[in-house]
Design a protein around this motif. Structure first.
Motif, PDB file in Angstrom:
ATOM      1  N   ARG A  87       3.633   9.513 -10.075  1.00  0.00           N
ATOM      2  CA  ARG A  87       2.777   9.964 -11.619  1.00  0.00           C
ATOM      3  C   ARG A  87       2.146  11.103 -11.277  1.00  0.00           C
ATOM      4  O   ARG A  87       1.904  12.031 -12.671  1.00  0.00           O
ATOM      5  CB  ARG A  87       1.509   8.952 -11.648  1.00  0.00           C
ATOM      6  CG  ARG A  87       1.299   8.399 -12.641  1.00  0.00           C
ATOM      7  CD  ARG A  87      -0.407   7.656 -13.612  1.00  0.00           C
ATOM      8  NE  ARG A  87      -1.037   8.519 -11.989  1.00  0.00           N
ATOM      9  CZ  ARG A  87      -2.351   9.241 -12.639  1.00  0.00           C
ATOM     10  NH1 ARG A  87      -2.093   9.583 -13.320  1.00  0.00           N
ATOM     11  NH2 ARG A  87      -3.015   9.124 -11.445  1.00  0.00           N
ATOM     12  N   LEU A  88       1.207  11.632 -10.429  1.00  0.00           N
ATOM     13  CA  LEU A  88       0.853  12.661 -10.399  1.00  0.00           C
ATOM     14  C   LEU A  88       1.632  13.742 -10.273  1.00  0.00           C
ATOM     15  O   LEU A  88       1.652  14.633 -11.118  1.00  0.00           O
ATOM     16  CB  LEU A  88      -0.073  12.777  -9.208  1.00  0.00           C
ATOM     17  CG  LEU A  88      -1.571  11.989  -9.129  1.00  0.00           C
ATOM     18  CD1 LEU A  88      -1.813  12.206  -7.644  1.00  0.00           C
ATOM     19  CD2 LEU A  88      -2.748  12.167 -10.445  1.00  0.00           C
ATOM     20  N   VAL A 146       3.892   5.397  -5.729  1.00  0.00           N
ATOM     21  CA  VAL A 146       4.087   5.234  -7.475  1.00  0.00           C
ATOM     22  C   VAL A 146       3.379   6.378  -7.215  1.00  0.00           C
ATOM     23  O   VAL A 146       3.313   7.288  -8.469  1.00  0.00           O
ATOM     24  CB  VAL A 146       3.645   4.090  -7.892  1.00  0.00           C
ATOM     25  CG1 VAL A 146       3.609   4.679  -9.125  1.00  0.00           C
ATOM     26  CG2 VAL A 146       4.911   3.550  -7.175  1.00  0.00           C
ATOM     27  N   GLU A 147       2.081   6.625  -6.847  1.00  0.00           N
ATOM     28  CA  GLU A 147       0.485   6.983  -7.767  1.00  0.00           C
ATOM     29  C   GLU A 147       1.419   8.700  -7.570  1.00  0.00           C
ATOM     30  O   GLU A 147       0.365  10.007  -8.280  1.00  0.00           O
ATOM     31  CB  GLU A 147      -0.532   6.853  -6.599  1.00  0.00           C
ATOM     32  CG  GLU A 147      -1.975   7.613  -6.928  1.00  0.00           C
ATOM     33  CD  GLU A 147      -2.380   8.168  -8.059  1.00  0.00           C
ATOM     34  OE1 GLU A 147      -3.757   8.355  -9.054  1.00  0.00           O
ATOM     35  OE2 GLU A 147      -1.871   6.970  -8.985  1.00  0.00           O
ATOM     36  N   ARG A 148       1.670   9.446  -6.438  1.00  0.00           N
ATOM     37  CA  ARG A 148       2.313  10.362  -6.070  1.00  0.00           C
ATOM     38  C   ARG A 148       3.393  11.171  -6.955  1.00  0.00           C
ATOM     39  O   ARG A 148       3.482  12.389  -7.455  1.00  0.00           O
ATOM     40  CB  ARG A 148       3.251  10.588  -4.550  1.00  0.00           C
ATOM     41  CG  ARG A 148       2.330  11.630  -3.496  1.00  0.00           C
ATOM     42  CD  ARG A 148       3.143  11.707  -2.622  1.00  0.00           C
ATOM     43  NE  ARG A 148       2.066  11.711  -1.330  1.00  0.00           N
ATOM     44  CZ  ARG A 148       2.139  10.720  -0.204  1.00  0.00           C
ATOM     45  NH1 ARG A 148       3.730   9.970  -0.171  1.00  0.00           N
ATOM     46  NH2 ARG A 148       1.420   9.816   0.334  1.00  0.00           N
ATOM     47  N   ARG A 155       0.361  -0.983   0.289  1.00  0.00           N
ATOM     48  CA  ARG A 155       0.128   0.047   0.150  1.00  0.00           C
ATOM     49  C   ARG A 155       0.874   1.221  -0.112  1.00  0.00           C
ATOM     50  O   ARG A 155       0.323   2.448  -0.840  1.00  0.00           O
ATOM     51  CB  ARG A 155      -1.021  -0.508   1.096  1.00  0.00           C
ATOM     52  CG  ARG A 155      -1.910  -1.137   0.365  1.00  0.00           C
ATOM     53  CD  ARG A 155      -3.002  -1.319   2.251  1.00  0.00           C
ATOM     54  NE  ARG A 155      -3.852  -1.835   2.085  1.00  0.00           N
ATOM     55  CZ  ARG A 155      -5.117  -2.221   2.793  1.00  0.00           C
ATOM     56  NH1 ARG A 155      -4.883  -1.933   4.420  1.00  0.00           N
ATOM     57  NH2 ARG A 155      -5.755  -3.380   2.750  1.00  0.00           N
ATOM     58  N   GLU A 178       2.057   1.932  -3.497  1.00  0.00           N
ATOM     59  CA  GLU A 178       1.226   2.161  -4.809  1.00  0.00           C
ATOM     60  C   GLU A 178       1.464   4.135  -4.052  1.00  0.00           C
ATOM     61  O   GLU A 178       1.023   4.358  -5.139  1.00  0.00           O
ATOM     62  CB  GLU A 178       0.302   0.865  -4.446  1.00  0.00           C
ATOM     63  CG  GLU A 178       0.678   0.041  -4.544  1.00  0.00           C
ATOM     64  CD  GLU A 178      -0.995  -1.176  -4.600  1.00  0.00           C
ATOM     65  OE1 GLU A 178      -2.005  -0.171  -3.701  1.00  0.00           O
ATOM     66  OE2 GLU A 178      -1.049  -2.276  -4.732  1.00  0.00           O
ATOM     67  N   THR A 179       1.039   3.687  -3.290  1.00  0.00           N
ATOM     68  CA  THR A 179       0.809   5.449  -2.976  1.00  0.00           C
ATOM     69  C   THR A 179       2.191   5.897  -2.992  1.00  0.00           C
ATOM     70  O   THR A 179       1.587   7.167  -3.538  1.00  0.00           O
ATOM     71  CB  THR A 179       0.582   6.091  -1.147  1.00  0.00           C
ATOM     72  OG1 THR A 179      -0.536   4.929  -0.442  1.00  0.00           O
ATOM     73  CG2 THR A 179      -0.149   6.970  -0.814  1.00  0.00           C
TER      74      THR A 179
END
Length: 92
Positions: free
Chosen positions: A60-61, A56-58, A50, A53-54
């Protein structure tokens, strides 16, 4: 320092878990101890997944914001990200 800390921490945790498991097996509590160890390890894996994933999302954004700003500074519109198609026809 950090590249050394992570492997060293894993080594210490592995050694501690192994020692606890050997003691539990010798005391006759092996199956329950092994199950607790497996559940505990799975919980750590879920939490780590988790967190990754958080992160990686940060990233990406953040990268999307940088690209959008670069297009804006060049006076262009950033391309619209493609939307997933419900019925795409290629194989996975």
């Amino acid at each position: 320092m950090l590249p050394i800390a992570a492997p060293l921490g894993r080594l210490v945790l592995t050694a501690a878990a192994s020692a606890g498991l050997v003691k539990a097996v010798s005391d006759g509590r092996g199956t329950a101890a092994l199950r607790r160890l497996a559940v505990g390890g799975t919980k750590v894996g879920i939490r780590t997944s988790r967190a990754a994933e958080t992160g990686v999302e940060r990233l990406r954004l953040g990268a999307g914001d940088i690209v959008a700003q670069a297009y804006d500074e060049m006076g262009e519109q950033p391309p619209v990200p493609p939307t997933p198609q419900a019925g795409h026809d290629h194989q996975h």
